[in-house]
Structure formats: C-alpha cells, structure tokens
Design a protein around this motif. Structure first.
Motif, PDB file in Angstrom:
ATOM      1  N   PRO A  62      40.234  33.322  -6.617  1.00  0.00           N
ATOM      2  CA  PRO A  62      39.552  32.042  -6.850  1.00  0.00           C
ATOM      3  C   PRO A  62      40.238  31.190  -7.916  1.00  0.00           C
ATOM      4  N   HIS A  63      40.377  29.928  -7.598  1.00  0.00           N
ATOM      5  CA  HIS A  63      40.989  28.946  -8.493  1.00  0.00           C
ATOM      6  C   HIS A  63      39.866  28.035  -8.981  1.00  0.00           C
ATOM      7  N   PHE A  64      39.528  28.139 -10.248  1.00  0.00           N
ATOM      8  CA  PHE A  64      38.363  27.435 -10.792  1.00  0.00           C
ATOM      9  C   PHE A  64      38.394  25.944 -10.476  1.00  0.00           C
ATOM     10  N   LEU A  65      39.478  25.281 -10.812  1.00  0.00           N
ATOM     11  CA  LEU A  65      39.535  23.830 -10.632  1.00  0.00           C
ATOM     12  C   LEU A  65      39.494  23.449  -9.159  1.00  0.00           C
ATOM     13  N   ASN A  66      40.166  24.223  -8.316  1.00  0.00           N
ATOM     14  CA  ASN A  66      40.151  23.916  -6.884  1.00  0.00           C
ATOM     15  C   ASN A  66      38.763  24.116  -6.287  1.00  0.00           C
ATOM     16  N   GLN A  67      38.077  25.177  -6.705  1.00  0.00           N
ATOM     17  CA  GLN A  67      36.737  25.419  -6.177  1.00  0.00           C
ATOM     18  C   GLN A  67      35.751  24.377  -6.687  1.00  0.00           C
ATOM     19  N   LEU A  68      35.888  23.991  -7.945  1.00  0.00           N
ATOM     20  CA  LEU A  68      35.029  22.943  -8.487  1.00  0.00           C
ATOM     21  C   LEU A  68      35.269  21.623  -7.756  1.00  0.00           C
ATOM     22  N   ASP A  69      36.522  21.320  -7.488  1.00  0.00           N
ATOM     23  CA  ASP A  69      36.855  20.104  -6.746  1.00  0.00           C
ATOM     24  C   ASP A  69      36.282  20.151  -5.330  1.00  0.00           C
ATOM     25  N   HIS A  70      36.407  21.301  -4.667  1.00  0.00           N
ATOM     26  CA  HIS A  70      35.872  21.434  -3.305  1.00  0.00           C
ATOM     27  C   HIS A  70      34.358  21.234  -3.297  1.00  0.00           C
ATOM     28  N   LEU A  71      33.677  21.871  -4.232  1.00  0.00           N
ATOM     29  CA  LEU A  71      32.220  21.756  -4.274  1.00  0.00           C
ATOM     30  C   LEU A  71      31.783  20.322  -4.549  1.00  0.00           C
ATOM     31  N   THR A  72      32.494  19.647  -5.431  1.00  0.00           N
ATOM     32  CA  THR A  72      32.112  18.293  -5.828  1.00  0.00           C
ATOM     33  C   THR A  72      32.433  17.265  -4.750  1.00  0.00           C
ATOM     34  N   ASN A  73      33.591  17.400  -4.131  1.00  0.00           N
ATOM     35  CA  ASN A  73      34.081  16.340  -3.248  1.00  0.00           C
ATOM     36  C   ASN A  73      33.972  16.645  -1.760  1.00  0.00           C
ATOM     37  N   LYS A  74      33.647  17.883  -1.397  1.00  0.00           N
ATOM     38  CA  LYS A  74      33.491  18.223   0.019  1.00  0.00           C
ATOM     39  C   LYS A  74      32.148  18.887   0.304  1.00  0.00           C
ATOM     40  N   TRP A  75      31.863  19.971  -0.403  1.00  0.00           N
ATOM     41  CA  TRP A  75      30.640  20.736  -0.143  1.00  0.00           C
ATOM     42  C   TRP A  75      29.399  19.878  -0.364  1.00  0.00           C
ATOM     43  N   LEU A  76      29.300  19.244  -1.518  1.00  0.00           N
ATOM     44  CA  LEU A  76      28.105  18.463  -1.843  1.00  0.00           C
ATOM     45  C   LEU A  76      27.957  17.231  -0.947  1.00  0.00           C
ATOM     46  N   PRO A  77      29.003  16.424  -0.734  1.00  0.00           N
ATOM     47  CA  PRO A  77      28.855  15.289   0.191  1.00  0.00           C
ATOM     48  C   PRO A  77      28.461  15.718   1.606  1.00  0.00           C
ATOM     49  N   GLN A  78      28.976  16.866   2.044  1.00  0.00           N
ATOM     50  CA  GLN A  78      28.595  17.355   3.373  1.00  0.00           C
ATOM     51  C   GLN A  78      27.103  17.651   3.431  1.00  0.00           C
ATOM     52  N   ARG A  79      26.548  18.243   2.379  1.00  0.00           N
ATOM     53  CA  ARG A  79      25.103  18.532   2.356  1.00  0.00           C
ATOM     54  C   ARG A  79      24.291  17.245   2.334  1.00  0.00           C
ATOM     55  N   LYS A  80      24.774  16.257   1.628  1.00  0.00           N
ATOM     56  CA  LYS A  80      24.065  14.976   1.607  1.00  0.00           C
ATOM     57  C   LYS A  80      24.054  14.351   3.004  1.00  0.00           C
ATOM     58  N   GLN A  81      25.155  14.514   3.711  1.00  0.00           N
ATOM     59  CA  GLN A  81      25.215  14.002   5.082  1.00  0.00           C
ATOM     60  C   GLN A  81      24.266  14.777   5.990  1.00  0.00           C
ATOM     61  N   TRP A  82      24.244  16.103   5.849  1.00  0.00           N
ATOM     62  CA  TRP A  82      23.316  16.920   6.639  1.00  0.00           C
ATOM     63  C   TRP A  82      21.873  16.482   6.388  1.00  0.00           C
ATOM     64  N   LEU A  83      21.562  16.246   5.117  1.00  0.00           N
ATOM     65  CA  LEU A  83      20.198  15.840   4.777  1.00  0.00           C
ATOM     66  C   LEU A  83      19.832  14.537   5.481  1.00  0.00           C
ATOM     67  N   ALA A  84      20.760  13.598   5.484  1.00  0.00           N
ATOM     68  CA  ALA A  84      20.488  12.295   6.090  1.00  0.00           C
ATOM     69  C   ALA A  84      20.375  12.377   7.610  1.00  0.00           C
ATOM     70  N   GLU A  85      21.133  13.294   8.220  1.00  0.00           N
ATOM     71  CA  GLU A  85      21.237  13.298   9.681  1.00  0.00           C
ATOM     72  C   GLU A  85      20.403  14.371  10.369  1.00  0.00           C
ATOM     73  N   GLU A  86      20.115  15.487   9.673  1.00  0.00           N
ATOM     74  CA  GLU A  86      19.556  16.638  10.369  1.00  0.00           C
ATOM     75  C   GLU A  86      18.114  16.965  10.006  1.00  0.00           C
ATOM     76  N   GLU A  87      17.717  16.703   8.782  1.00  0.00           N
ATOM     77  CA  GLU A  87      16.390  17.138   8.345  1.00  0.00           C
ATOM     78  C   GLU A  87      15.337  16.096   8.739  1.00  0.00           C
ATOM     79  N   LYS A  88      14.511  16.434   9.702  1.00  0.00           N
ATOM     80  CA  LYS A  88      13.498  15.501  10.207  1.00  0.00           C
ATOM     81  C   LYS A  88      12.138  15.709   9.549  1.00  0.00           C
ATOM     82  N   ASP A  89      11.862  16.936   9.141  1.00  0.00           N
ATOM     83  CA  ASP A  89      10.579  17.244   8.519  1.00  0.00           C
ATOM     84  C   ASP A  89      10.555  16.728   7.083  1.00  0.00           C
ATOM     85  N   ALA A  90       9.483  16.030   6.712  1.00  0.00           N
ATOM     86  CA  ALA A  90       9.405  15.403   5.391  1.00  0.00           C
ATOM     87  C   ALA A  90       9.456  16.438   4.272  1.00  0.00           C
TER      88      ALA A  90
END
Length: 337
Positions: free
Chosen positions: A281-309
């Motif tokens: 594990p590379h700390f800076l690379n994993q932090l970058d992935h979580l910040t710039n890919k993992w988290l934005p992907q979850r925000k997109q999932w929330l907007a597109e997939e979660e229908k239940d309030a």
C-alpha cells in the motif's frame, strides 16, 4: 547554494535508495511505507518546529534523511532460544538485508562498515557524509547528524545522558514525530489496518466486524506513547490524534448496525478498500484514490441509485463521515493536526 535544488536532490537520493531492495515486506514494514512515513515525519517535525521555536530547515533536512538506511533492516535477530536480540541501549537488532542495487548511500554504508548498526546510527553516519558533499555549514551538518541519531531513544538513558542526547529541541522533535506517525491518529490507523489485514489474509480471512470491535485495544495501547513524548507541542498534537481515533472507533462501531449501506458508502467501505489493496500500500496513492475516485463514485451512486428516502439519508451521512475522515487524514499527513 540553491537550497530547493539540494533538498530535491536529497529527496531523490532517499527515494532511490529505498528502491534498491527487491523485497517488499519485512515485519511491519513494506516497500512504499518507508518513503511515505519519511515524508509525513518530515512534515510533522517541521510543524512542531514552528510551534516549539526550532530550526525548521534543520528539521526538514534531518527529516528527509532520518530513515535512509532503514531498508537494510530485515527480520528481528533472535538467539538460540528464539528470543529477540537487543543492543546494550535496548534496541532490537535486525538481520541485515543486502540491496540488489548500488548508489552513493550503499557505497558509504560499506565504506564505513555500518553492517549490523541500528538504523539511527548508520543513518547518522550517512547523513554526515552526504551533507558534507554540499555547501552546508559544518555546524549545520553536525546538528543534522545529531538530530538523525536521536530519532530513536535508548530505553535505559540516565538523566545525564538524556540531556546530552536531547540537548536541542530539534532532537526531541524528530523523535516525537517519528514516534507519533506509526502509532497515533489516522496515519497510525492506516498502518494498523494494513498490518492486521495482511496477516489476517495470510491466515485465510479478514473479519471486518471483529477488526472494528477490537480497535479500542489497539487505540488504548498507544496512550503510553502520547504521554511519553518529549515536547509539549508533540503531546498536544498526539493527544488530538488519539482522541480522533477514539471518535473514529465510535463511528465505525455504529456503522456495524447498518452494514449494507456503510460497506457501500461509509467508513466500513474504506476499511474494505484498504484490505483489498494490501500487498504494497502506498499511502499517498490510496488517499488520492479515495478522495478523487472512490468518494465521487459513491456520490454518483447516491444520486442515481438510491430511491428510498431513508437509504438516501443514511448513505449521505456515511459519505459525510468519509469526507471528514479523508480531510482529517490529509491534514495529519501534512503535519497540520
């Protein structure tokens, strides 16, 4: 002397040196850990230097070089009864690891017969010789060498020897920063999860719930490190990190009550990501992935997939916790908090 250029050359030398070994993991260290640890320790020591009125430039140089011989350390050396072997100062001895490549550091290491020396001692010799190649003042070179040497503290120091070894605040600060990074705060949590997960997977299985519920034992064991740090600013900074880990545990254990949402959007998902990327594990690379890919992907999932309030609200709360976690981890890695 162009200090920025010299610092860049020192960073390049350290990173190049760490890459000379072919092995990945030894004990609780892995290939990318040492470089990331070095940069975090340097940043923290510089911040502590500003708070304590220390020489920040001296800490920047010494912080860069302090672990330059660390990759020579292999497994713990043991005696005929399988017990670890210690130096008279109480340091563990390691079996030496031979690098696959060579550079000026390995040449100096061989020239000064540093084999078998603990890395703070060998690192101090390398620091002295490397800095002598540049136009640093002799007093600066001597001070940087002393700071590197002092970043590990003997277990049996007399009061008189303590005053000699830690006569400068910079010596105290680098010791404190080096002690803090792997033990307290989110940087300590990062190391803990990767160590725990690696060995758990070697045994066959990583149990997410068991890991979370047992975090207090690890967190509580680190309070002793906080209390024994040498400067007031270090103890204050470290206690803040320790308190954050306590709060992190409370958040994670609460997330266990809603596993499906929180493994997808929350801190439990962060743990599972770390576990899935555990070989080197590379700390800076994993932090970058979580910040710039993992988290934005979850925000997109929330907007597109979660229908239940209700699910949307719980997912949003989980995302907010992750966002806060990543922000604080970034600030810790920069030595700010």
């Amino acid at each position: 002397m162009n200090y920025s250029q010299v610092l860049n050359e020192l960073e390049t030398l350290v990173n190049e040196t760490f890459g000379l070994w072919e092995h990945n993991r030894v004990g609780f260290q892995w290939r990318h850990y040492t470089w990331n640890h070095t940069m975090r320790v340097r940043a923290t020591s510089m911040e502590l230097g500003r708070r304590e009125g220390g020489d920040v430039k001296l800490l920047e140089v010494a912080g860069t070089l302090h672990d330059i011989t660390k990759r020579y350390d292999g497994d713990f050396k043991t005696d005929d009864e399988g017990k670890r072997v210690f130096t008279p100062d109480g340091f563990w001895l390691n079996e030496p690891l031979t690098p696959a490549g060579q550079n000026i550091v390995t040449e100096l290491y061989n020239k000064h017969n540093l084999h078998g020396k603990v890395h703070h001692e060998s690192g101090a010799v390398i620091t002295e010789n490397v800095l002598a190649m540049y136009d640093f003042e002799p007093d600066f070179v001597e001070a940087a060498t002393a700071v590197v040497f002092a970043h590990l503290k003997p277990t049996n120091l007399t009061e008189e020897n303590f005053k000699l070894l830690y006569n400068r605040v910079e010596n105290q600060i680098l010791y404190d920063a080096d002690t803090m990074d792997p033990n307290v705060g989110y940087t300590g949590f990062f190391r803990n999860i990767h160590i725990h997960a690696y060995f758990a997977l070697q045994r066959g299985n990583f149990d997410l719930e068991d890991y979370v519920r047992n975090l207090p034992r690890w967190i509580d064991s680190k309070q002793e490190f906080v209390d024994k740090l040498l400067t007031e600013s270090s103890r204050e900074l470290a206690q803040g990190r320790q308190d954050r880990n306590q709060q992190l545990f409370l958040q994670m254990v609460d997330e266990l009550d809603d596993m499906e949402i929180n493994r997808k959007y929350g801190l439990l998902g962060i743990i599972e990501y770390f576990v899935s990327e555990n070989e080197d594990p590379h700390f800076l690379n994993q932090l970058d992935h979580l910040t710039n890919k993992w988290l934005p992907q979850r925000k997109q999932w929330l907007a597109e997939e979660e229908k239940d309030a209700s699910a949307r609200d719980r997912a949003q709360a989980a995302i907010d916790r992750v966002d806060d976690f990543l922000t604080l981890m970034t600030r810790e890695s920069r030595g700010e908090i």
